[in-house]
Write an enzyme that holds these catalytic residues in place. Structure first.
Site, PDB file in Angstrom:
ATOM      1  CB  SER A 288       0.099  -2.156   6.136  1.00  0.00           C
ATOM      2  OG  SER A 288       1.219  -2.798   5.578  1.00  0.00           O
ATOM      3  CG  ASP A 451      -1.314  -1.516  -1.964  1.00  0.00           C
ATOM      4  OD1 ASP A 451      -0.107  -1.782  -2.111  1.00  0.00           O
ATOM      5  OD2 ASP A 451      -1.883  -1.491  -0.857  1.00  0.00           O
ATOM      6  CG  HIS A 485       0.912  -0.353   1.154  1.00  0.00           C
ATOM      7  ND1 HIS A 485      -0.133  -1.242   1.311  1.00  0.00           N
ATOM      8  CD2 HIS A 485       1.627  -0.408   2.315  1.00  0.00           C
ATOM      9  CE1 HIS A 485      -0.064  -1.814   2.510  1.00  0.00           C
ATOM     10  NE2 HIS A 485       0.994  -1.329   3.136  1.00  0.00           N
TER      11      HIS A 485
END
Length: 522
Positions: A288, A451, A485
């Site tokens: 991330s 995601d 995610h």
């Protein structure tokens, strides 16, 4: 008592309005013949005698009890019974759970001679009122041990606005042993809200945010590597951030803290590496926001990063993710308790923080997982429906917002999410390819097909830019995981195995398989 009159048919209504004392249905009209025009009173009486007008009381948002026309007091929450007598003139609905409101005359059903029914909703909304409490003291302020601290007393210059901090602090934790050559260090970059506590240890036995990925024999093997994880500058878990004390004022920086960038975060952690006597990393691993940082580390210091892993990251933030983080920031900044960021000695802006987390949670997982876990299941099997949560997914989002709201500093969320928006590896370069050309070490790029906040095409963009820049040691994994995610936190088989293999593989072939067998189609 003031009343509002309705008759059947637009023509009748218009004629009624024309004969009223003020000609406006939006104003209260008196039923007292002394205060009405004779023509209006006569017409109203005629309509009532024909059974074409009845009266009822609507709901009020007031929490006080009410008194009906018969003198009966209704306590808050009590729903009175409707008088169902045959006389049209006596069909009046008492006010449930509220203070008296102006009566509202409604037409009678001519076919059955009964008034149109009305049963409203109780205007008590516990899902809103229970959120008004600021809750306990923020938990992040209580985390003062279990990590090491690096303090630099030299001024730290930041990327934007010619800003400078008088000093800088970086909180960090380590696992494993640094070898004599000091070339076995792996630096883990965290996501937006994570602390330096990636793995439990003696000083802090609580499970870390990457507990199953770090340790002996794990994806990041502490029996082979000296593993470091630090809290980002701008955070609230020991590193310099808005909640830190400004040594010049002895007060919290709050929003006087300068805007930070991903580049600033990386530079601060390389100061930590200098402090530890580590010149070159065996690997920089991040997911991330951490995936942005690992790319930036290899771009800024190509001679100090031997290999990098970027999981669910991007080369530059794009409008969809910027927009989502903007909405999160706005929910915090619109909370009255935010007080322009100066809330540390006042009321904590819990509501804004809670809503921001609920919005973020929507992007951390995927639609297929929501369908599998929640579907259209309801919280309870009941016919009573209100505006508060009905479905399990709503309850889950509320729980996530509530549990997170005290764990992280709202100002830190503002600052770090803004840094993510500003990130662009090609800033200052003529193209993305030129920006990526600074990265010369072997690279592992991982992305997840489900995601939402960092969609898979952004990881493909990283791979393509590195490939076009001439890096022949790029490996790309595209994972088909339902977790969106958050896959980097949950998928040991996919993420864990990929990271372990990449960190421990001898790179003699320099990505030959990737170059000749696994190139993405143009």
């Amino acid at each position: 008592m003031a009343s509002l009159y309705f008759t059947r048919g637009a023509s009748n209504l218009l004629r009624l309005l024309k004969t009223s004392s003020d000609g406006c249905i939006c104003k209260k009209l008196s039923t007292d013949a002394k205060n009405s025009s004779p023509a209006f009173s006569a017409r109203h009486s005629a309509l009532r005698n024909k059974g074409l007008i009845v009266q009822f009381r609507g709901l009020s948002s007031s929490s006080a009890g009410s008194v009906g026309e018969d003198g009966t007091t209704h306590e808050r929450g009590q729903i009175p019974q409707v008088d169902r007598s045959s006389s049209a003139d006596s069909r009046q609905y008492h006010t449930p759970s509220c203070a008296p409101l102006p009566q509202l005359d409604v037409p009678v059903d001519e076919q059955f001679g009964k008034p149109s029914p009305f049963k409203g909703m109780d205007t008590e909304f516990p899902c809103v009122s229970r959120n008004r409490s600021v809750g306990p003291d923020p938990e992040y302020a209580k985390i003062v041990s279990g990590y090491k601290v690096f303090n630099s007393k030299e001024a730290f210059y930041l990327k934007y606005n010619n800003a400078v901090l008088p000093e800088i602090t970086v909180a960090y934790e380590t696992w494993g042993e640094l070898n004599e050559e000091k070339d076995n260090a792996v630096l883990i970059y965290t996501g937006l809200s994570a602390s330096s506590h990636a793995k439990s240890h003696e000083e802090n036995p609580a499970p870390g945010w990457w507990e199953k990925f770090v340790g002996p024999g794990c994806a990041v093997d502490t029996s082979k590597f000296f593993v470091i994880c630090a809290n980002h500058v701008g955070g609230c878990y020991g590193s310099s951030g808005p909640s830190s004390i400004n040594p010049l004022t002895n007060q919290a920086y709050a929003t006087t803290f300068p805007v930070v960038s991903v580049e600033d975060m990386v530079r601060a952690q390389f100061l930590l590496l200098d402090h530890l006597g580590i010149y070159k990393l065996h690997g920089a691993v991040g997911s991330s926001l951490g995936g942005m940082c690992s790319l930036m580390a290899a771009a800024l210091h190509p001679d100090r990063v031997a290999r990098l892993v970027s999981i669910s990251g991007c080369a530059q933030s794009h409008p969809s993710s910027i927009a989502m983080r903007y909405i999160q920031r706005k929910t915090i900044m619109c909370d009255p308790n935010w007080n322009s960021g100066h809330y540390y000695d006042g009321v904590f802006p819990k509501m804004g923080m809670k809503l921001a987390r609920e919005i973020g949670t929507m992007t951390y997982r995927s639609g297929p997982e929501w369908d599998h876990r929640f579907g259209r299941k309801r919280i309870e099997d009941t016919d009573h429906i209100s505006l508060c949560p009905t479905f399990l997914i709503e309850n889950y989002l509320e729980h996530q917002g509530e549990s997170f709201s005290n764990k992280y500093d709202p100002n830190s969320l503002l600052y770090i999410s803004k840094a993510m928006d500003l990130f662009d590896i090609s800033e200052g370069c003529p193209s993305l390819t030129e920006g990526m050309s600074r990265i010369t070490c072997p690279v592992l790029v991982m992305g997840v097909q489900t995601d939402i906040i960092f969609p898979i095409w952004q990881q493909r963009e990283i791979f393509t830019a590195l490939d076009e820049a001439g890096n022949e040691a790029v490996t790309f994994y595209e994972l088909n995981s339902p977790y969106g995610h958050d896959t980097f936190l949950l998928d040991l088989n996919g993420v864990g195995a990929g990271v372990k293999g990449f960190l421990e593989t001898d790179m003699v072939e320099k990505g030959w398989l990737t170059k000749h067998k696994h190139r993405l189609p143009k």
